[in-house]
Design a protein around this motif. Structure first.
Motif, PDB file in Angstrom:
ATOM      1  N   UNK A   1      -6.053   2.718  -6.751  1.00 50.51           N
ATOM      2  CA  UNK A   1      -7.017   3.463  -7.553  1.00 50.51           C
ATOM      3  C   UNK A   1      -7.935   4.328  -6.690  1.00 50.51           C
ATOM      4  N   UNK A   2      -8.224   3.857  -5.477  1.00 49.45           N
ATOM      5  CA  UNK A   2      -9.113   4.605  -4.590  1.00 49.45           C
ATOM      6  C   UNK A   2      -8.503   4.680  -3.196  1.00 49.45           C
ATOM      7  N   UNK A   3      -9.063   5.541  -2.372  1.00 45.15           N
ATOM      8  CA  UNK A   3      -8.599   5.666  -0.990  1.00 45.15           C
ATOM      9  C   UNK A   3      -8.832   4.363  -0.230  1.00 45.15           C
ATOM     10  N   UNK A   4      -9.854   3.615  -0.589  1.00 44.33           N
ATOM     11  CA  UNK A   4     -10.126   2.325   0.066  1.00 44.33           C
ATOM     12  C   UNK A   4      -9.010   1.322  -0.196  1.00 44.33           C
ATOM     13  N   UNK A   5      -8.376   1.404  -1.363  1.00 43.32           N
ATOM     14  CA  UNK A   5      -7.234   0.525  -1.655  1.00 43.32           C
ATOM     15  C   UNK A   5      -6.091   0.803  -0.696  1.00 43.32           C
ATOM     16  N   UNK A   6      -5.875   2.073  -0.387  1.00 41.65           N
ATOM     17  CA  UNK A   6      -4.825   2.445   0.570  1.00 41.65           C
ATOM     18  C   UNK A   6      -5.200   1.980   1.971  1.00 41.65           C
ATOM     19  N   UNK A   7      -6.430   2.254   2.372  1.00 43.85           N
ATOM     20  CA  UNK A   7      -6.870   1.891   3.726  1.00 43.85           C
ATOM     21  C   UNK A   7      -6.843   0.385   3.947  1.00 43.85           C
ATOM     22  N   UNK A   8      -7.188  -0.397   2.937  1.00 45.35           N
ATOM     23  CA  UNK A   8      -7.162  -1.856   3.103  1.00 45.35           C
ATOM     24  C   UNK A   8      -5.738  -2.361   3.287  1.00 45.35           C
TER      25      UNK A   8
ATOM     26  N   UNK B   1      11.595   5.513  -6.306  1.00 47.10           N
ATOM     27  CA  UNK B   1      12.777   5.415  -5.448  1.00 47.10           C
ATOM     28  C   UNK B   1      12.496   4.684  -4.134  1.00 47.10           C
ATOM     29  N   UNK B   2      11.230   4.442  -3.809  1.00 47.09           N
ATOM     30  CA  UNK B   2      10.892   3.679  -2.610  1.00 47.09           C
ATOM     31  C   UNK B   2      10.545   4.514  -1.394  1.00 47.09           C
ATOM     32  N   UNK B   3      10.399   5.824  -1.554  1.00 50.70           N
ATOM     33  CA  UNK B   3      10.092   6.675  -0.413  1.00 50.70           C
ATOM     34  C   UNK B   3       8.618   6.612  -0.008  1.00 50.70           C
ATOM     35  N   UNK B   4       7.749   6.177  -0.910  1.00 49.16           N
ATOM     36  CA  UNK B   4       6.331   6.003  -0.609  1.00 49.16           C
ATOM     37  C   UNK B   4       5.897   4.637  -1.133  1.00 49.16           C
ATOM     38  N   UNK B   5       4.810   4.115  -0.577  1.00 46.62           N
ATOM     39  CA  UNK B   5       4.314   2.805  -1.003  1.00 46.62           C
ATOM     40  C   UNK B   5       3.519   2.861  -2.299  1.00 46.62           C
ATOM     41  N   UNK B   6       2.916   3.989  -2.556  1.00 45.88           N
ATOM     42  CA  UNK B   6       2.114   4.122  -3.767  1.00 45.88           C
ATOM     43  C   UNK B   6       1.552   5.524  -3.876  1.00 45.88           C
ATOM     44  N   UNK B   7       0.893   5.763  -4.995  1.00 49.09           N
ATOM     45  CA  UNK B   7       0.317   7.067  -5.272  1.00 49.09           C
ATOM     46  C   UNK B   7      -1.165   6.875  -5.559  1.00 49.09           C
ATOM     47  N   UNK B   8      -1.983   7.622  -4.859  1.00 44.93           N
ATOM     48  CA  UNK B   8      -3.426   7.540  -5.071  1.00 44.93           C
ATOM     49  C   UNK B   8      -3.744   7.862  -6.521  1.00 44.93           C
ATOM     50  N   UNK B   9      -4.484   6.962  -7.151  1.00 41.33           N
ATOM     51  CA  UNK B   9      -4.851   7.156  -8.551  1.00 41.33           C
ATOM     52  C   UNK B   9      -4.040   6.312  -9.511  1.00 41.33           C
TER      53      UNK B   9
END
Length: 75
Positions: free
Chosen positions: A65-72, A52-60
Motif C-alpha cells: 500500500x505504501x513505499x514503506x511496505x516495499x522497503x520493509x 506472471x511473477x516478474x515483479x514482487x508487487x505493485x505499489x498501491x
C-alpha cells in the motif's frame, strides 16, 4: 548461451507468479517460447507482471500500500 540464461531467469521468476504456480520447467519454457516467438510484441501491465511473477508487487495494491511496505520487505 545468452538466450538460455535469459530463459532460465524468466523461468525462475515465473515460478513465483500466480499464473504458472506449480508448473513444470518444461511447461513454463513452452509458454515462454510461444510468447517470445509470436509475431506480436508482448506488453504487460504492472498487474500482469505481478501475476506472471516478474515483479514482487505493485505499489498501491493490497500487499504494497505504501513505499514503506516495499522497503520493509527489502530488509
Amino acid at each position: 548461451r545468452i538466450w538460455g540464461e535469459m530463459v532460465e531467469g524468466y523461468v525462475a521468476a515465473m515460478r513465483t507468479g500466480e499464473y504458472l504456480e506449480g508448473a513444470t520447467e518444461t511447461k513454463i519454457k513452452s509458454f515462454l517460447r510461444k510468447q517470445l516467438n509470436a509475431k506480436d510484441d508482448w506488453w504487460l501491465s504492472s498487474e500482469e507482471a505481478n501475476y506472471y511473477g516478474f515483479v514482487d508487487g505493485v505499489l498501491g495494491n493490497k500487499k504494497f500500500k505504501t513505499i514503506n511496505d516495499i522497503l520493509s520487505g527489502l530488509k
